[in-house]
Structures are given as C-alpha cells and as structure tokens.
Design a protein around this motif. Structure first.
Motif, PDB file in Angstrom:
ATOM      1  N   UNK A 187       5.836  16.938   6.965  1.00 50.18           N
ATOM      2  CA  UNK A 187       6.227  15.731   8.060  1.00 50.18           C
ATOM      3  C   UNK A 187       6.122  14.127   6.572  1.00 50.18           C
ATOM      4  N   UNK A 188       5.226  14.365   5.259  1.00 47.41           N
ATOM      5  CA  UNK A 188       5.821  13.037   4.373  1.00 47.41           C
ATOM      6  C   UNK A 188       5.368  13.610   3.000  1.00 47.41           C
ATOM      7  N   UNK A 189       6.035  12.671   2.094  1.00 46.97           N
ATOM      8  CA  UNK A 189       6.267  13.494   1.105  1.00 46.97           C
ATOM      9  C   UNK A 189       6.037  12.480   0.287  1.00 46.97           C
ATOM     10  N   UNK A 190       5.345  12.079  -0.524  1.00 50.42           N
ATOM     11  CA  UNK A 190       4.625  11.013  -1.150  1.00 50.42           C
ATOM     12  C   UNK A 190       4.503  11.237  -3.439  1.00 50.42           C
ATOM     13  N   UNK A 191       5.185  10.397  -3.954  1.00 52.77           N
ATOM     14  CA  UNK A 191       5.102  10.651  -5.196  1.00 52.77           C
ATOM     15  C   UNK A 191       4.628   9.593  -5.528  1.00 52.77           C
ATOM     16  N   UNK A 192       3.667   9.980  -6.166  1.00 54.40           N
ATOM     17  CA  UNK A 192       2.492   9.263  -6.656  1.00 54.40           C
ATOM     18  C   UNK A 192       3.220   7.832  -7.812  1.00 54.40           C
ATOM     19  N   UNK A 193       2.227   6.449  -7.234  1.00 55.21           N
ATOM     20  CA  UNK A 193       3.837   5.701  -7.783  1.00 55.21           C
ATOM     21  C   UNK A 193       2.739   4.996  -9.199  1.00 55.21           C
ATOM     22  N   UNK A 194       0.861   5.295  -9.103  1.00 51.47           N
ATOM     23  CA  UNK A 194       0.671   4.265 -10.718  1.00 51.47           C
ATOM     24  C   UNK A 194      -0.209   5.475 -11.743  1.00 51.47           C
ATOM     25  N   UNK A 195       0.544   5.419 -12.595  1.00 50.67           N
ATOM     26  CA  UNK A 195      -0.539   6.951 -13.341  1.00 50.67           C
ATOM     27  C   UNK A 195      -1.644   6.215 -14.297  1.00 50.67           C
ATOM     28  N   UNK A 196      -2.316   6.919 -14.176  1.00 49.25           N
ATOM     29  CA  UNK A 196      -3.983   7.324 -14.836  1.00 49.25           C
ATOM     30  C   UNK A 196      -3.262   6.882 -16.461  1.00 49.25           C
ATOM     31  N   UNK A 197      -2.621   5.589 -16.768  1.00 44.10           N
ATOM     32  CA  UNK A 197      -3.239   5.454 -18.292  1.00 44.10           C
ATOM     33  C   UNK A 197      -3.898   4.263 -18.697  1.00 44.10           C
ATOM     34  N   UNK A 198      -4.673   5.029 -19.043  1.00 46.49           N
ATOM     35  CA  UNK A 198      -6.350   4.611 -19.720  1.00 46.49           C
ATOM     36  C   UNK A 198      -7.281   4.855 -20.392  1.00 46.49           C
ATOM     37  N   UNK A 199      -7.240   3.400 -21.562  1.00 48.10           N
ATOM     38  CA  UNK A 199      -8.349   4.249 -22.742  1.00 48.10           C
ATOM     39  C   UNK A 199      -9.040   3.031 -22.771  1.00 48.10           C
ATOM     40  N   UNK A 200     -10.245   3.122 -21.815  1.00 48.00           N
ATOM     41  CA  UNK A 200     -11.466   2.875 -22.567  1.00 48.00           C
ATOM     42  C   UNK A 200     -12.141   3.557 -24.007  1.00 48.00           C
TER      43      UNK A 200
END
Ligand code: AMP
Length: 445
Positions: A115-128
C-alpha cells in the motif's frame, strides 16, 4: 457506534535480528501470530526485521527485491492472519544503480498487497568518539522522496525509519498531509537510544498530536552491533501507552483511538497556531501518477491530458497557443487573481513547480535559457484572471536581432485573437504534455 469503530488494536514488536534471515523470518512470523491472538489489526515490525549483517559485504549481499520470495512470505502472513503489516525496514536491492541497497519501509494490507513504500531519507552516519560509530551510507542508499501517509484500518499512517525521528520537519509535513499515526521502526544504537529514544518519540507525538509507534531491535546482533530496544507506543498527548523492556523479544498490543486524536487537536490546535506568515515548510512533494482530474484556469477548464505536472498546490500545463515551442504555464490550483493574494505555501509551491518545469523544458529542448514571466493584472497584459507563470525555453536569436527584447510583446499579444481555429487540438497538446511527463517520470527514481 461511531466512537467504537474509531478504535483499533495495533501491535508493536521487538526482536533481535542476526544475519540468519530464516531465523529472523520465523521470529517475525511468531510475533505476528501472537499479535493476531491478541486481536491486533495491524502489526509493526522494526527496521532490519530481515537481517543485520555482520559486515558491510553481508549487509549489501543479503539484500532482496520487493517482489522477491522473502517479502512474498510476509505478504502471505498478512493474508493468512488477515491483518496489515508495517515492515519497518528491509534491505532492498538497488536495481537502478546496483549500488548499496535502500532501507525500505513497506506497508502491506491484509490481502498481501503493498500500500505504501518509503525509502529511508536520513542515513545514520554518526561518529561519537568512544560511544558509537556507524556509517549507514557505507552499505545503504538514501531515498529521494517524501511519501504521502496512507489510510490503514488503524488510521492514516506515515512512514519513516529510525534516524528520521531526529528530523521534525518530516513529521510536521506528514501531519499536514493527514497523518494520525507516525511510525519510527528502529534499530537505534544502544548509546544514543539511552540518551534520546524516549524523548524523541514523545516530542514527535506532542508536536504533531499523532500516535507514535516505534517497533525496535534490541540487544546484540553480533559482536559489533547492539540496539537499544524499548519498543514503544506513545499517544498524541505524549503518554507512553506501551513499552517493551530491553533485551526481550515480544509484542505489545494497544488501542489507537482516532476520537482521542481529534479531541487533543481540538483542545490545543497547534497546527493552526503555526505562524505560516513568518516561517514555513518548503517541500519537494511526490508527483501524482494519475493525471485524471481537470483543473479550473480562470474561466477555462484545463483538460487533464494537457496537464503534465501536479503538486498539492500547483499544476503545469501546455499552452493552446504557444509563443515558442515549449511555452507552458504553471498555476496555483486555487483560483487567485493576483500574486499578492497567494499564501506563503502557495507561493513556495508555485515557484518550486516553476523551477522543476523549467528544468524539464531545458532538458527536453536542450537549451540553457528560459524566460519565466508573470503578467500580474490587466495592465501588465494578463488575459486570464488566474495567477500563472509563463515558462518559455529560449534559443539563441529566437526573437530577432535583439534577443529577448520582443518576447514580452509577444506574450502580451499572442492570445488576443479568441478564434478557436487558432488553438491547437487537445491531441496535439496532450502529445506535448506526454513528452514532459515521461521526462519527469524518468527522473523520479
Ligand atoms: P496571459 O495573457 O498572461 O493571461 O496568458 C494566458 C495564457 O493562457 C496564454 O498563453 C494563453 O495562450 C493560455 N491559455 C488560455 N486558455 C488556455 C487553455 N484553455 N489551455 C491552454 N492554454 C490556455
């Protein structure tokens, strides 16, 4: 009774995926059956319900297609159990570029259809340093479009994924497009989750006055990666209705009450209190596939076949009497006489649409220049009392010795003669619109 029919049981799930796709599927199937036993009508599975790779190669290599056998097994579960599924994030093969897969969230109905398809917009590129390092873009490709919330048995559901929860504009846009339930299926890292998971979910719920459903991964997936857990459902007042303790696989069923959504919104109408005159969301919205509706253009009705681009507030159509090849018009959907009468949202939407249309024309006609012009009022040459921007692709020397000088005269005079014999046929105009539509469609994915 109307009030009871607006209450629906949903299930939020928590699990610990590994690289073992078959085992993960069996866990999901069991969670879905448990949810069914508790009378849930819709089940929310977390991001990475398909698998968590042990390394980059595995994360990419195990990816599947939306129409492949793994997702087909979930479709069958939806049918067998007669319920809807939010498949919170699978690794979808990137068929176009053959590069890193998309992180795709699907909603499947009780007949097994997407019914709906969403491709993740914000990728978790994180370095703490010392806490977490994860570069999602090493093994994923970001989506490139907003997806309209969809009607489900529980209410209007908006699709997001995990790290998206940190970008409130997305949730506000979803709310403005009718969302009643926001979803953040997640594999939140343990460290950031402990600090922020609950506060982010509750903030999105309170700001948008939506239910928020966060299905989660929990615990250690492999030696390197651990997820926070705490699958949660929050109500539109910010109250936590359900929470699954970390480390455990399980299902919690809660009731979504759309009357409660309405009452929270009525008693504190924050959406209406937004100062749209001072700040606004400018969005690049999805382009409608179905170009079926006609649109009013001043005293004219514009045939759907001649419209080639629509946004929620604007539309673009080909000219019945173009000054140059490719002379088209972009208008707000609302009949507004003067630019100054447009709302801020209509203004932003109209000029975003104009920009996209200009790009389409310059691509089709292989030119580098355009005239974009608004004749705003009768003394400025306006003949149709409905705001519209003329967009004309320009070629070298197309208006005589002094390029560009006479084009405004042509725009004022070209439609003075109302003789219909001088207008192009709908078929002719439709063929032109189809060329532009194809370019737009080809550039959507
Ligand atoms: P203006 O003179 O600035 O008001 O421009 C009106 C524009 O609308 C002219 O370019 C006309 O050719 C165009 N136009 C008027 N009616 C239609 C119609 N039914 N379909 C397509 N273009 C139209």
């Amino acid at each position: 009774m109307a009030s009871t029919s607006r209450k629906t049981a949903i299930a939020v799930c928590q699990m610990t995926s590994t690289h073992d796709v078959e085992n993960n599927f069996n866990v999901c199937a069991d969670l879905i059956r448990q949810a069914k036993d508790k009378n849930a009508k819709m089940v929310f599975l977390p991001e990475c319900f398909d698998y968590v790779g042990r390394n980059k190669e595995e994360a990419i290599g195990l990816a599947v297609a939306e129409d492949g056998p793994l997702i087909a097994r979930f479709r069958q579960l939806a049918r067998q159990n007669d319920l809807w599924l939010s498949l919170g994030g699978f690794h979808e093969i990137n068929a176009e570029t053959k590069k890193n897969p998309f992180n795709t969230h699907l909603i499947i109905n009780n007949e097994g259809a997407t019914v709906a398809k969403y491709r993740k917009l914000h990728l978790f590129d994180v370095n703490i340093p010392g806490k977490v390092r994860l570069m999602e873009s090493d093994f994923s490709t970001a989506g490139d479009r907003l997806v309209q919330p969809v009607q489900t048995p529980a209410g209007v559901v908006a699709l997001s994924t995990c790290y998206d929860v940190r970008f409130p504009e997305l949730s506000v846009w979803q709310r403005k497009r009718g969302a009643q339930i926001l979803t953040f299926p997640s594999a939140f890292t343990a460290n950031t989750g402990a600090a922020h998971w609950e506060v982010l979910l509750r903030a999105r719920a309170v700001e948008t006055q939506c239910y928020v459903v966060g299905a989660t991964q929990t615990g250690w997936h492999n030696e390197k990666r651990e997820s926070y857990g705490h699958a949660m459902v929050v109500d539109p007042w910010g109250k936590i209705l359900a929470e699954i303790s970390d480390g455990s696989t399980g299902v919690e069923v809660v009731e979504i009450d759309l009357d409660y959504v309405d009452s929270v919104r009525a008693s504190q109408p924050v959406l209406q209190h937004r100062r749209a005159d001072l700040y606004n969301l400018i969005t690049k919205e999805p382009i409608a596939n179905e170009l079926t509706e006609t649109v009013v253009f001043g005293e004219h009705t514009i045939h759907s076949a001649t419209i080639f681009y629509r946004t929620p507030l604007s539309y673009a159509f080909v000219n019945r009497k173009p000054v140059v090849l490719g002379h088209v018009l972009v208008s707000p959907i609302r009949v507004v006489h003067h630019l100054t009468e447009l709302t801020n949202e209509e203004t932003a939407d109209l000029f975003n649409a104009a920009k996209i249309v200009q790009w389409v024309l310059e691509s089709v006609y292989d030119v580098t220049s355009s005239t974009v012009s608004v004749q705003d009022g009768p003394d400025a040459g306006q003949s149709v009392k409905h705001v519209h921007a003329h967009i004309l692709p320009r070629r070298p020397g197309d208006f005589g010795d002094a390029p560009g000088n006479n084009i405004y005269e042509a725009i004022v005079t070209h439609d003075r003669d109302p003789n219909p014999a001088l207008f192009r046929t709908i078929e002719h105009m439709a063929a032109e619109a189809e060329v532009y539509r194809k370019v737009i469609a080809a550039n959507r994915d």
